[in-house]
Design a protein around this motif. Structure first.
Motif, PDB file in Angstrom:
ATOM      1  N   LEU A  29      39.433  36.767  41.020  1.00 49.39           N
ATOM      2  CA  LEU A  29      40.107  37.300  41.941  1.00 49.39           C
ATOM      3  C   LEU A  29      39.319  37.771  43.311  1.00 49.39           C
ATOM      4  O   LEU A  29      38.605  39.500  42.771  1.00 49.39           O
ATOM      5  CB  LEU A  29      41.273  38.339  41.906  1.00 49.39           C
ATOM      6  N   HIS A  81      43.443  37.369  45.097  1.00 50.58           N
ATOM      7  CA  HIS A  81      43.842  35.999  45.013  1.00 50.58           C
ATOM      8  C   HIS A  81      43.028  35.033  44.183  1.00 50.58           C
ATOM      9  O   HIS A  81      41.802  36.129  44.114  1.00 50.58           O
ATOM     10  CB  HIS A  81      43.349  35.618  46.418  1.00 50.58           C
ATOM     11  N   VAL A  82      42.949  33.961  43.985  1.00 47.97           N
ATOM     12  CA  VAL A  82      42.339  33.290  42.573  1.00 47.97           C
ATOM     13  C   VAL A  82      41.152  32.709  43.393  1.00 47.97           C
ATOM     14  O   VAL A  82      41.444  32.204  44.001  1.00 47.97           O
ATOM     15  CB  VAL A  82      42.518  31.966  41.754  1.00 47.97           C
ATOM     16  N   ALA A 134      49.778  43.104  37.964  1.00 45.54           N
ATOM     17  CA  ALA A 134      49.461  42.075  37.924  1.00 45.54           C
ATOM     18  C   ALA A 134      48.576  41.606  36.637  1.00 45.54           C
ATOM     19  O   ALA A 134      49.279  39.625  36.325  1.00 45.54           O
ATOM     20  CB  ALA A 134      49.289  41.947  39.064  1.00 45.54           C
ATOM     21  N   ASP A 145      45.923  30.593  44.931  1.00 48.18           N
ATOM     22  CA  ASP A 145      46.828  31.462  44.739  1.00 48.18           C
ATOM     23  C   ASP A 145      46.402  33.072  44.776  1.00 48.18           C
ATOM     24  O   ASP A 145      45.776  33.631  44.130  1.00 48.18           O
ATOM     25  CB  ASP A 145      47.740  30.946  42.988  1.00 48.18           C
ATOM     26  N   ARG A 146      48.458  33.490  45.188  1.00 50.66           N
ATOM     27  CA  ARG A 146      47.987  35.223  45.384  1.00 50.66           C
ATOM     28  C   ARG A 146      48.499  35.495  44.055  1.00 50.66           C
ATOM     29  O   ARG A 146      49.839  35.229  44.050  1.00 50.66           O
ATOM     30  CB  ARG A 146      48.370  35.407  46.592  1.00 50.66           C
ATOM     31  N   VAL A 147      48.080  36.366  43.696  1.00 48.85           N
ATOM     32  CA  VAL A 147      48.543  36.858  42.260  1.00 48.85           C
ATOM     33  C   VAL A 147      48.290  38.452  41.652  1.00 48.85           C
ATOM     34  O   VAL A 147      48.882  39.148  40.694  1.00 48.85           O
ATOM     35  CB  VAL A 147      47.324  36.199  41.167  1.00 48.85           C
ATOM     36  N   ILE A 170      42.839  34.270  31.604  1.00 47.21           N
ATOM     37  CA  ILE A 170      43.862  33.918  31.717  1.00 47.21           C
ATOM     38  C   ILE A 170      44.576  33.485  30.195  1.00 47.21           C
ATOM     39  O   ILE A 170      43.228  33.200  29.624  1.00 47.21           O
ATOM     40  CB  ILE A 170      43.635  32.976  32.769  1.00 47.21           C
ATOM     41  N   ALA A 200      51.420  36.755  35.855  1.00 44.54           N
ATOM     42  CA  ALA A 200      51.097  36.147  37.000  1.00 44.54           C
ATOM     43  C   ALA A 200      49.847  34.803  37.125  1.00 44.54           C
ATOM     44  O   ALA A 200      49.982  34.373  38.394  1.00 44.54           O
ATOM     45  CB  ALA A 200      50.530  37.518  38.223  1.00 44.54           C
ATOM     46  N   LEU A 201      49.128  35.545  36.334  1.00 39.24           N
ATOM     47  CA  LEU A 201      47.730  34.053  35.872  1.00 39.24           C
ATOM     48  C   LEU A 201      48.624  33.243  35.084  1.00 39.24           C
ATOM     49  O   LEU A 201      47.896  32.169  34.013  1.00 39.24           O
ATOM     50  CB  LEU A 201      46.810  34.664  35.800  1.00 39.24           C
ATOM     51  N   PRO A 220      47.928  29.340  37.149  1.00 34.58           N
ATOM     52  CA  PRO A 220      47.095  29.330  38.196  1.00 34.58           C
ATOM     53  C   PRO A 220      46.103  28.480  39.330  1.00 34.58           C
ATOM     54  O   PRO A 220      45.403  27.810  38.244  1.00 34.58           O
ATOM     55  CB  PRO A 220      45.794  30.835  38.389  1.00 34.58           C
TER      56      PRO A 220
END
Length: 136
Positions: free
Chosen positions: A115, A100-101, A72, A11-13, A136, A3-4, A7
């Motif tokens: 997040l 979200h980031v 995630a 962003d919604r992760v 990440i 998910a990352l 990023p």
């Protein structure tokens, strides 16, 4: 679990929905957690305490949010995870957890993302808010 990969702030992760919380779920959680507070399973007790019905353990909601996070982001990448309870989660609530980031940083040579996390019911009310820092 990627998910990352690349990023950006905003962003919604994290995104996961859970089925409605049932009395059965609460009873199972009592046994699994050892939290046998009757406010969560005994309707008569809950009514005597001024509530219309039993309500969900806060730590169950936190567990849902943690599960959504680690679905995630691999658990080995989680550097911190914290929450605060915002509202009582009613029986029957259908929770959706999101993250979200909020910020991209570096710590001792490791790229990280902070997040912002929420668990909301089907009406959009925030039941739990928090944050996590992940590599990440």
């Amino acid at each position: 679990m990627n998910a990352l990969a690349n990023p950006a702030v905003g962003d919604r992760v994290v995104h996961k929905s859970f089925p409605p919380i049932s009395r059965h779920t609460l009873a199972l959680y009592c046994g699994a957690s050892g939290d046998h507070n009757p406010i969560h399973v005994d309707i008569d007790f809950a009514r005597k305490a001024g509530f219309g019905d039993v309500f969900t353990h806060g730590m169950l909601v936190m567990g849902y949010l943690g599960q959504a996070l680690t679905d995630a982001v691999h658990p080995s990448k989680v550097r911190s995870f914290s929450t605060r309870f915002a509202a009582i989660t009613q029986l029957g609530a259908q929770l959706t957890c999101e993250g979200h980031v909020a910020e991209l940083t570096e710590h001792q040579g490791e790229r990280r993302a902070r997040l912002t996390l929420t668990a909301r019911d089907e009406a959009g009310e925030v039941k739990l808010a928090g944050e996590a820092v992940v590599a990440i």
